[in-house]
Design a protein around this motif. Structure first.
Motif, PDB file in Angstrom:
ATOM      1  N   GLY A  30       0.807  -1.134  -0.100  1.00  0.00           N
ATOM      2  CA  GLY A  30      -0.046   0.066   0.099  1.00  0.00           C
ATOM      3  C   GLY A  30       0.881   1.224   0.014  1.00  0.00           C
ATOM      4  O   GLY A  30       2.062   1.304   0.268  1.00  0.00           O
ATOM      5  N   MET A 151      -6.793   0.917   2.322  1.00  0.00           N
ATOM      6  CA  MET A 151      -6.377  -0.428   2.563  1.00  0.00           C
ATOM      7  C   MET A 151      -7.618  -1.768   2.579  1.00  0.00           C
ATOM      8  O   MET A 151      -7.472  -2.601   1.982  1.00  0.00           O
ATOM      9  CB  MET A 151      -5.476  -0.709   3.528  1.00  0.00           C
ATOM     10  CG  MET A 151      -4.142  -0.103   3.373  1.00  0.00           C
ATOM     11  SD  MET A 151      -3.269  -0.416   1.810  1.00  0.00           S
ATOM     12  CE  MET A 151      -2.711  -2.089   2.136  1.00  0.00           C
ATOM     13  N   TYR A 154      -8.763  -1.937  -1.026  1.00  0.00           N
ATOM     14  CA  TYR A 154      -7.793  -2.725  -1.545  1.00  0.00           C
ATOM     15  C   TYR A 154      -8.013  -4.197  -1.190  1.00  0.00           C
ATOM     16  O   TYR A 154      -7.692  -5.127  -2.130  1.00  0.00           O
ATOM     17  CB  TYR A 154      -6.297  -2.307  -1.244  1.00  0.00           C
ATOM     18  CG  TYR A 154      -5.897  -0.888  -1.922  1.00  0.00           C
ATOM     19  CD1 TYR A 154      -6.419  -0.721  -3.175  1.00  0.00           C
ATOM     20  CD2 TYR A 154      -4.993  -0.191  -1.456  1.00  0.00           C
ATOM     21  CE1 TYR A 154      -6.240   0.478  -3.784  1.00  0.00           C
ATOM     22  CE2 TYR A 154      -4.617   0.912  -1.932  1.00  0.00           C
ATOM     23  CZ  TYR A 154      -5.065   1.408  -3.216  1.00  0.00           C
ATOM     24  OH  TYR A 154      -4.723   2.455  -3.688  1.00  0.00           O
ATOM     25  N   TRP A 163      -5.680  -7.208   4.669  1.00  0.00           N
ATOM     26  CA  TRP A 163      -5.580  -5.683   4.726  1.00  0.00           C
ATOM     27  C   TRP A 163      -6.442  -4.932   5.579  1.00  0.00           C
ATOM     28  O   TRP A 163      -6.157  -3.832   6.090  1.00  0.00           O
ATOM     29  CB  TRP A 163      -5.159  -5.162   3.469  1.00  0.00           C
ATOM     30  CG  TRP A 163      -4.118  -5.827   2.795  1.00  0.00           C
ATOM     31  CD1 TRP A 163      -3.121  -6.467   3.232  1.00  0.00           C
ATOM     32  CD2 TRP A 163      -3.632  -5.656   1.245  1.00  0.00           C
ATOM     33  NE1 TRP A 163      -1.982  -6.778   2.291  1.00  0.00           N
ATOM     34  CE2 TRP A 163      -2.325  -6.282   1.202  1.00  0.00           C
ATOM     35  CE3 TRP A 163      -4.396  -5.190   0.331  1.00  0.00           C
ATOM     36  CZ2 TRP A 163      -1.906  -6.436  -0.077  1.00  0.00           C
ATOM     37  CZ3 TRP A 163      -3.764  -5.355  -1.030  1.00  0.00           C
ATOM     38  CH2 TRP A 163      -2.426  -5.946  -1.183  1.00  0.00           C
ATOM     39  N   LEU A 186       0.475  -4.218  -5.382  1.00  0.00           N
ATOM     40  CA  LEU A 186       0.357  -3.008  -4.298  1.00  0.00           C
ATOM     41  C   LEU A 186       1.548  -3.514  -3.441  1.00  0.00           C
ATOM     42  O   LEU A 186       1.791  -2.619  -2.267  1.00  0.00           O
ATOM     43  CB  LEU A 186      -0.919  -3.091  -3.602  1.00  0.00           C
ATOM     44  CG  LEU A 186      -2.014  -2.438  -4.509  1.00  0.00           C
ATOM     45  CD1 LEU A 186      -3.273  -2.620  -3.668  1.00  0.00           C
ATOM     46  CD2 LEU A 186      -1.722  -0.919  -4.467  1.00  0.00           C
TER      47      LEU A 186
END
Length: 201
Positions: A30, A151, A154, A163, A186
């Protein structure tokens, strides 16, 4: 003894003061996110503190109050920029972007830490600033909530790493996901655990 931030640093400066802080230097995945916050001196949210010391519920509540009462700028540096620049320089880039994204140009910056990103002519570095200055603690809250939410989004795209719970940090769950599902776009390829996985694959 737990430190409580106040407005002393800001009151010692003449003009507009922005607090700046970042989150996400340590994770395996990230972006690194920075926030710059200019508080309204007459409308400071109650309970500002270092974001790490607050519950998620309290952080979320303060995040909304800060966004409603203060001027906020956000900046980020992507995993690719972290790999290209190194994490320190990428953090400075995120801070620069956050300050540039403020609605108003500040006269002074109060920055958490002991390294000057060289982005403003009037900068004061404050070690543990998120527990000493209201403006920096507000920035730490905005940066952390913003990054945690990002996050979690994601995590929907890459669901095997947890995450939404670990924000990309190298927890056991995250490491297990890496072993079973490999490295994602990522992930920070320059970070030792990820680099070693790529070298051994």
């Amino acid at each position: 003894m737990k430190m409580t931030p106040d407005f002393t640093y800001e009151e010692n400066l003449i003009g507009t003061v922005a607090g700046v802080d970042e989150v996400g230097r340590g994770p395996f995945a990230g972006p690194v996110i920075a926030a710059a916050v200019i508080l309204d001196r007459d409308n400071i949210p109650e309970g500002l503190a270092d974001s790490k010391t607050l519950s998620k519920k309290k952080r979320e509540s303060l995040f909304d109050q800060i966004r409603n009462t203060a001027q906020v700028g956000l900046g980020e540096a992507s995993p690719a920029e972290i790999d290209e620049l190194n994490i320190l320089q990428a953090t400075f880039l995120a801070m620069q972007r956050a300050v540039e994204n403020l609605p108003k140009k500040p006269d002074h910056l109060l920055i958490d830490g002991n390294r000057d990103p060289q982005i403003h002519s009037s900068t004061q570095l404050i070690v543990k600033g998120d527990s000493k200055s209201f403006s920096i603690s507000a920035a730490s809250i905005v940066a952390k909530v913003t990054r945690d939410r990002k996050m979690s989004v994601y995590a929907e795209r890459y669901p095997h790493y947890g995450w939404e719970r670990n924000s990309g940090y190298g927890t056991a769950e995250h490491r297990k996901g890496l072993l079973e599902h490999g490295v994602t776009p990522l992930h920070r390829r320059s970070f030792a655990p990820i680099r070693k996985m790529l070298e051994s694959s």
